[in-house]
Design a protein around this motif. Structure first.
Motif, short mmCIF file in Angstrom:
data_model
loop_
_atom_site.label_atom_id
_atom_site.label_comp_id
_atom_site.label_asym_id
_atom_site.label_seq_id
_atom_site.Cartn_x
_atom_site.Cartn_y
_atom_site.Cartn_z
N HIS A 185 -2.02 5.22 3.48
CA HIS A 185 -3.13 4.25 3.42
C HIS A 185 -3.45 3.77 4.84
CE1 HIS A 185 -5.40 0.61 2.42
NE2 HIS A 185 -5.55 1.12 1.21
N VAL B 44 -5.25 -1.99 -3.26
CA VAL B 44 -4.17 -2.63 -2.51
C VAL B 44 -3.56 -3.71 -3.41
CG1 VAL B 44 -3.59 -4.04 -0.50
CG2 VAL B 44 -5.28 -2.19 -0.30
N HIS C 59 -11.08 -3.40 1.26
CA HIS C 59 -10.45 -2.51 0.28
C HIS C 59 -10.47 -3.14 -1.11
CE1 HIS C 59 -8.73 -0.17 3.63
NE2 HIS C 59 -8.55 -1.35 4.21
N LEU D 294 6.01 1.88 -1.69
CA LEU D 294 4.93 1.06 -1.14
C LEU D 294 5.39 0.41 0.16
CD1 LEU D 294 3.66 -0.78 -4.36
CD2 LEU D 294 2.50 1.08 -3.15
N ALA E 247 -1.25 0.55 -7.41
CA ALA E 247 -1.33 0.68 -5.95
C ALA E 247 -0.75 2.00 -5.48
CB ALA E 247 -0.61 -0.49 -5.29
N THR E 248 0.35 2.42 -6.09
CA THR E 248 0.99 3.69 -5.72
C THR E 248 0.03 4.86 -5.88
OG1 THR E 248 3.17 2.85 -6.35
CG2 THR E 248 2.93 5.23 -6.23
N ARG E 249 -0.82 4.78 -6.87
CA ARG E 249 -1.78 5.86 -7.13
C ARG E 249 -3.04 5.74 -6.27
NH1 ARG E 249 1.53 5.23 -11.15
NH2 ARG E 249 1.99 6.91 -12.63
N GLY E 250 -3.04 4.78 -5.35
CA GLY E 250 -4.15 4.67 -4.42
C GLY E 250 -5.40 4.04 -4.98
N THR F 175 -1.33 1.07 6.58
CA THR F 175 0.07 1.28 6.94
C THR F 175 0.27 1.31 8.45
OG1 THR F 175 -0.21 3.69 6.75
CG2 THR F 175 0.64 2.52 4.81
N VAL G 13 0.85 -1.21 0.00
CA VAL G 13 0.00 0.00 0.00
C VAL G 13 0.88 1.24 0.00
CG1 VAL G 13 -1.94 -1.12 1.14
CG2 VAL G 13 -0.14 -0.08 2.53
N PRO G 14 0.37 2.37 -0.51
CA PRO G 14 1.15 3.61 -0.54
C PRO G 14 1.13 4.33 0.81
CG PRO G 14 -0.99 3.98 -1.52
CD PRO G 14 -0.93 2.50 -1.19
#
Length: 295
Positions: free
Chosen positions: A174, A238, A190, A253, A232-235, A177, A170-171
């Motif tokens: 999130h 997951v 998610h 991530l 995933a980086t862009r939200g 995290t 996850v970025p």
């Protein structure tokens, strides 16, 4: 009667067209036609009905086809047998590689094999793991690197290269995290991005979910780990990856072990038979490459 005449005869029979057959054997159409005419004169019968657009076999042609194929196969086996005892391996190999998995040791093995046996033509095929396993079983693929959920898929020989747990990635920022580990039920809250069905990683994930009666939302699918990480980086979701895959994206991530998925995702080298000396040699080079360096 010459082997090349039989080769041209089989090519025309399979292509049902003199032009396509000529392209296949890399000579002119007139050359193919002349050689087949000469073969017909030697046999005393026409092998093709040329009255229509397609070249169809006559009764004599149908009777000759199986014998022509057998003669070509025998000639190939003769060359292979002699080559094996003189350390000269020829022929062709079809090597499969699961889509989206760039594994340097496999390329190192192919390069070393090519240097040692330049007479072998190598074809590299990318596909999903399920189809590669079927290709090896059917004999259309000689050796393949696949992602699997079992150490030895039925009907093939296998060498496990990597065995890893699944993780979620996850970025920054999130909600997940705040945890170091997650469960499948946690992930169910998610949207997820994962590899498509037919890949080993997805099979492991789907089986773990099914065992708990869970149906998480796979919002996005991608065949390449880079694409999954970018999404995933862009939200957007997951990411579900293996440990080594996720390690490449530590700069963007956070990786979380999925606690209740204990079955590993496997990267496996599979083959059906080593009767072909080229397969044996490539397998030996592959074992050495994967032993010396990690994917």
């Amino acid at each position: 009667m010459e082997l090349r005449q039989l080769e041209y005869f089989v090519a025309v029979a399979e292509e049902q067209n003199f032009t396509r057959a000529a392209e296949r054997v890399h000579i002119s159409q007139s050359g193919v036609s002349a050689q087949i005419r000469q073969l017909e004169r030697e046999l005393g019968a026409e092998l093709f009905d040329r009255s229509a657009r397609t070249a169809t076999l006559t009764v004599a042609g149908k009777a000759a086809l199986a014998h022509a194929r057998a003669a070509l196969a025998a000639a190939g086996a003769l060359g292979q047998a002699v080559g094996e005892v003189t350390d000269l391996i020829r022929g062709r190999l079809t090597v499969g590689m699961v889509i989206g998995c760039t594994v340097t040791p496999l390329f190192d093995a192919l390069a070393a094999f090519h240097r040692a046996h330049p007479g072998v033509e190598i074809s590299l095929l990318e596909d999903n793991s399920d189809r590669l396993v079927e290709g090896v079983r059917a004999g259309t693929v000689d050796l393949a690197l696949t992602g699997t959920a079992t150490a030895a898929p039925e009907g093939v020989n296998a060498l496990t290269i990597i065995s890893e747990r699944l993780v979620a990635a996850v970025p920054a920022g999130h909600p997940l995290t705040r945890r170091r580990r997650v469960t499948l039920r946690d992930l169910g809250a998610h949207p997820l991005v994962c590899m498509p069905p037919g890949t080993g990683l997805r099979t492991v994930f789907d089986q773990a979910c099914a065992a708990q009666g869970l149906q998480p939302v796979i919002a996005l699918q991608a065949s390449a780990a880079d694409a999954i990480a970018d999404l995933a980086t862009r939200g957007l979701a997951v990411a579900i990856l293996s440990e080594s895959m996720a390690a490449h994206y530590r700069d963007r991530l956070t990786t979380l072990l999925i606690d209740d998925v204990e079955a590993p995702a496997l990267l496996t080298l599979i083959w059906r038979s080593t009767h072909n000396p080229a397969v044996r040699e490539l397998l030996a080079h592959s074992r050495q490459a994967f032993t010396q360096g990690s994917p």
